[in-house]
Design an enzyme around this catalytic site. Structure first.
Site, short mmCIF file in Angstrom:
data_model
loop_
_atom_site.label_atom_id
_atom_site.label_comp_id
_atom_site.label_asym_id
_atom_site.label_seq_id
_atom_site.Cartn_x
_atom_site.Cartn_y
_atom_site.Cartn_z
N CYS A 117 0.81 -1.22 0.00
CA CYS A 117 0.00 0.00 0.00
C CYS A 117 0.84 1.27 0.00
O CYS A 117 0.31 2.36 -0.22
CB CYS A 117 -0.94 -0.01 1.20
SG CYS A 117 -2.09 -1.41 1.21
N HIS A 258 -3.37 7.10 1.81
CA HIS A 258 -3.79 5.78 1.36
C HIS A 258 -5.19 5.52 1.91
O HIS A 258 -5.45 5.71 3.10
CB HIS A 258 -2.80 4.73 1.85
CG HIS A 258 -3.31 3.33 1.76
ND1 HIS A 258 -3.89 2.83 0.61
CD2 HIS A 258 -3.34 2.32 2.69
CE1 HIS A 258 -4.24 1.57 0.83
NE2 HIS A 258 -3.93 1.25 2.07
N ASN A 288 -10.25 -0.24 0.09
CA ASN A 288 -8.79 -0.21 0.07
C ASN A 288 -8.29 -0.86 -1.22
O ASN A 288 -8.38 -2.07 -1.38
CB ASN A 288 -8.26 -0.95 1.30
CG ASN A 288 -6.74 -0.96 1.40
OD1 ASN A 288 -6.04 -0.72 0.42
ND2 ASN A 288 -6.24 -1.27 2.57
#
Length: 333
Positions: A117, A258, A288
């Site tokens: 990520c 993020h 996500n």
């Protein structure tokens, strides 16, 4: 083309792509014991996009890249380097070269970069170094992941979180440096909190020679530890990047974190004293999407007219490794 030795960089175009298939929270209640209220209150996520078996990371990354290249006002033939930040390539050997071929970027060297990520932030800093040293003039940076391939759809702690998508930006050589500051961090001692691990068993070849054969297992995550890590470390690394840039929090026009969890986004913004109207979030619609989440949110904000030329943007990625990082840049030429 003019060679800017030890030049600066400008981020001149963005693009994004997501699969057409939407999975709403209510549909997840058919898979695991959960509810729309439980998911939204703890994560801020209402829906996510999922790649079907016929979809591929290459197709998503290519579509996002085509938009970014067009927005930058160049052609695929102008691209010198393609960096694909991903943890979920179509091929374990990498998918960047497939993207290069699909784009027709015939002179570009292409390779994958894996930092989960944090991948887009790590990729941005990596791409900038190639430009600043005068090696390349035009770099395509892609963040793309299809995490649905690796989710345990019976694990209600994790299956509600993840979605699929791709985002891309074009970085170009510039006489003025629009990358104002950055800071990157890693801590492998916390690696166990977020994994997508290989599990193998010993197979005898001959005599006393054995090899391992197996496959990768679904993702596992300690959500509490990852949350604790993010809300502590992300404000620190943004502060460090601001220090390098000789800027203050007040100078930030937009914060793009993020898109892991709305509670994390809110906590980080509060710790930095960044008002809500400066925080860009689309986690409710996409979940996500790992390395895709920052460029996907960035591209949406650009196309909606929120982000304008010369705006100062702070981005921060964090996740498996554990790894985290931040970058401060001005949008546009």
């Amino acid at each position: 083309m003019q060679n800017f030795l030890a030049s600066g960089i400008a981020i001149t175009g963005s693009g994004s792509a997501v699969p057409a298939t939407v999975l709403h929270n209510q549909q997840l209640t058919q898979l695991v014991e959960t509810s729309d209220e439980w998911i939204t209150s703890r994560t801020g996520i209402s829906q996510r996009r999922l790649a079907l078996p016929a979809d591929s990371l290459t197709l998503l990354a290519t579509a996002a890249s085509q938009q970014a290249i067009a927005a930058a006002g160049i052609t695929a033939a102008d691209i010198d380097l393609i960096l694909l930040a991903t943890s979920t390539p179509d091929d374990l050997f990498g998918s960047a070269c497939r993207v290069q071929s699909e784009l027709g970027a015939v002179k570009a060297v292409a390779f994958d970069l894996t930092a989960a990520c944090s991948g887009f932030v790590f990729g941005l800093v990596t791409a900038a170094q190639y430009i600043k040293t005068g090696v390349y003039q035009n770099v395509l940076l892609i963040g793309a992941d299809i995490l649905s391939r690796w989710v345990d759809w019976q694990d209600r702690r994790s299956c509600v979180l993840f979605g699929d998508g791709a985002g891309a930006v074009v970085l170009q050589a510039s006489k003025s440096d629009r990358l104002l500051g950055f800071s990157l961090k890693s801590d492998g001692s916390q690696n166990q909190y977020l994994n997508l691990s290989y599990h193998g068993s010993s197979v005898e070849l001959t005599g006393d020679i054995h090899v391992s054969t197996g496959k990768y297992q679904p993702m596992t995550m300690n959500g509490k530890e990852v949350y604790r890590f993010a809300v502590q470390k992300v404000p620190e690394v943004i502060d460090k990047a601001l220090f390098v840039a000789n800027l203050r929090v007040e100078n930030i026009d937009w914060l793009i974190l993020h898109q892991a969890n709305q509670r994390i986004i809110n906590s980080v913004a509060e710790r930095l004293n960044i008002p809500e109207h400066k925080v860009i979030s689309n986690v409710a619609n996409y979940g996500n999407t790992s390395a895709a989440s920052i460029p996907l949110a960035l591209d949406e904000a650009v196309r909606e007219g929120k982000i304008k030329t010369n705006d100062i943007i702070a981005i921060s990625g964090f996740g498996a490794g554990l790894s985290w990082g931040a970058a401060i840049f001005q949008w546009g030429r």
